[in-house]
Design a protein around this motif. Structure first.
Motif, mmCIF file in Angstrom:
data_model
loop_
_atom_site.group_PDB
_atom_site.id
_atom_site.type_symbol
_atom_site.label_atom_id
_atom_site.label_comp_id
_atom_site.label_asym_id
_atom_site.label_seq_id
_atom_site.Cartn_x
_atom_site.Cartn_y
_atom_site.Cartn_z
ATOM 1 N N GLU A 1 19.027 36.017 -5.930
ATOM 2 C CA GLU A 1 20.242 36.183 -6.738
ATOM 3 C C GLU A 1 19.879 36.695 -8.137
ATOM 4 N N GLY A 2 20.608 37.706 -8.578
ATOM 5 C CA GLY A 2 20.425 38.215 -9.942
ATOM 6 C C GLY A 2 21.584 37.786 -10.830
ATOM 7 N N ARG B 1 28.033 33.333 -13.159
ATOM 8 C CA ARG B 1 27.503 32.009 -12.848
ATOM 9 C C ARG B 1 26.497 31.544 -13.916
ATOM 10 N N PRO B 2 26.981 31.310 -15.130
ATOM 11 C CA PRO B 2 26.058 30.841 -16.183
ATOM 12 C C PRO B 2 25.601 29.411 -15.914
ATOM 13 N N GLY C 1 20.814 29.658 -24.793
ATOM 14 C CA GLY C 1 21.681 29.645 -23.621
ATOM 15 C C GLY C 1 21.722 31.009 -22.945
ATOM 16 N N ARG C 2 21.824 32.073 -23.744
ATOM 17 C CA ARG C 2 21.868 33.421 -23.161
ATOM 18 C C ARG C 2 20.555 33.742 -22.452
ATOM 19 N N ALA C 3 19.446 33.298 -23.038
ATOM 20 C CA ALA C 3 18.143 33.550 -22.406
ATOM 21 C C ALA C 3 18.057 32.843 -21.054
ATOM 22 N N ARG D 1 19.971 34.754 -18.301
ATOM 23 C CA ARG D 1 19.347 35.992 -17.793
ATOM 24 C C ARG D 1 18.218 35.584 -16.848
ATOM 25 N N ARG D 2 18.518 35.491 -15.559
ATOM 26 C CA ARG D 2 17.556 34.870 -14.634
ATOM 27 C C ARG D 2 17.668 35.468 -13.236
#
Length: 454
Positions: A385-386, A431-432, A441-443, A446-447
């Protein structure tokens, strides 16, 4: 016509100099209003004594019902301002005596001194004294005068206020112009201060004149609101402590989170913020025997682990073949919980170049480790999943997440993982796992996640 020329001369002279200044922040202003001339309370023959019937407007004041006075000037510094005033009036009363309508024109140069400069009074209440000289025209007669008086400005804000003042004008030629008082009231407007960033702090006092900031920090910003201005804040976007130059310390161990290898577990500065309960030099986070000292090569344990599977040889039924503890150190065909946890940890370190689907340096090694786990557990299938943070448009984030998920899958396929064991999909920013309102949080959002598909 000759009186009109005098009026035009005074107005032109007023317009030719700088506007009347009230303070150093707004060094320009203009006073406009009405004036009243009173000859009675001047201690002259046929008039009253000093200040007799000073406010007897009905009997003694000469007033025309229109705008009749203009004053302009320039702030000089230290509470002083220089001004030039022009005024018009019609003289019908000289004390208790009535006279034919006589034109009155005054041109006066004065210096004001703001009394708040002495005692630091309220900004809205702005009393002053003034002194200077001028030239007064009454019909065809004229004379120079020495002037002095008091006044006050009542400011509604930094720019607009009401002005009231009185002045005694002592004539140098009483045969032509008698000594008199001239009172004035009107609107005062001050301006000229420059505030480039619009934060209410004028550029001359603003240490950050092009960045919106706070008055408490001389016009500089405090983005995270921790009471430390950004220029002095080592972590300007995350609220922190003054003792740590504005950086947070989640575990309270005195080591800023940015320098803390164990930000959620209190440790020591000598151990980079990590605890080491048994003092063996292996931090608890890496120590598989936290309460028993052991060498680093044995992960902090006094017993060996020949196959490095986390199960010590004394408890390992397969000491030379890696396997999970749940299977007594022997390998399993279907991926174990521990292996999946390790897979997730490796996936957290898959970083991409900003706005692209290309990997950052060091990612390939993590993907190789993931491929090794997948090869070991050949009966398990995986879904890649990206995900992205909320920066950018939804459409761009969706496309970017799909490309990143596919880039991971293509790499694993190139390492020999069968195509029928892998699928990929991008979910954009939908899907944060953390708040998109902070940098951290933003980092985290990005997963790439790798999940079991069977």
């Amino acid at each position: 016509m000759k009186h009109l020329r005098k009026v035009l001369f005074v107005v032109a002279l007023c317009a030719g100099i700088s506007m009347n200044a009230q303070d150093e922040n707004n060094p320009w202003s203009i006073d406009i209003g009405a004036n009243a001339v009173d000859f009675y309370p001047t201690n002259q023959s046929g008039m009253g004594g000093w200040f007799d019937e000073f406010v007897n407007a009905d009997d003694h004041y000469n007033i025309i019902p229109s705008i009749s006075r203009l004053r302009v000037g320039r702030y000089l510094g230290s509470g002083f301002s220089l001004g030039l005033a022009g005024s018009l009036n019609k003289i019908e009363k000289v004390g208790d005596n009535s006279v034919s309508d006589l034109s009155y024109i005054g041109a006066d140069l004065d210096v004001r001194y703001a009394l708040n400069n002495l005692w630091g009074g309220k900004k809205w209440f702005d009393p002053y004294v003034h002194f200077g000289g001028g030239y007064q025209f009454i019909d065809d007669n004229s004379a120079g005068t020495a002037n002095g008086g008091i006044g006050v400005n009542f400011w509604f804000n930094d720019f607009i206020g009401i002005n009231v003042q009185t002045a005694y004008k002592h004539s140098f030629d009483e045969d032509n112009v008698m000594p008199h008082f001239q009172h004035a009231a009107g609107l005062s407007i001050r301006f000229g201060g420059k505030d480039t960033d619009g934060d209410g702090v004028y550029d001359k006092d603003d240490e950050c004149p092009e960045v919106f900031g706070l008055e408490a920090f001389n016009g500089c910003p405090d983005t995270d609101g921790d009471g430390i201005k950004d220029s002095d804040d080592a972590c300007p976007e995350v609220a922190g402590l003054a003792a740590l130059n504005g950086c947070p310390d989640a575990d309270g161990d005195g080591v800023a989170d940015k320098d803390d290898q164990c930000p959620n577990d209190a440790g020591t500065a000598a151990n980079n913020g990590c605890p080491d309960a048994d003092g063996d030099g292996v931090y608890d986070k890496d120590d598989e025997c936290k309460d028993v000292a052991g060498p680093k090569e044995n992960k902090g344990c006094p017993w060996p682990d020949s196959d490095n599977d986390g199960v010590f040889d004394k408890d390992d039924n397969c000491p030379n073949e890696a396997g999970p503890a749940s299977n007594q150190g022997c390998p399993e065909k279907v991926i174990t919980v521990e292996a999946k946890k390790q897979l997730d940890e490796f996936a957290k370190n898959i970083y991409f170049n900003t706005g692209r689907s290309s990997f950052q340096p060091g990612v390939a090694e993590k993907l190789d480790l993931i491929a090794d786990i997948m090869k070991e557990y050949k009966d398990s299938n995986f879904h890649i999943e990206g995900h992205t943070d909320s920066s950018g448009s939804d459409k761009l984030n969706q496309k970017l997440s799909e490309e990143r998920a596919k880039a991971v899958m293509d790499y694993l396929l190139g390492k020999g993982i069968a195509a029928d064991r892998l699928t990929s999909k991008g979910y954009g920013e939908s899907r944060p796992i953390s708040s998109n309102n902070t940098r951290r949080g933003r980092a985290e959002n990005r997963r790439v996640d790798i999940k079991l598909a069977n």
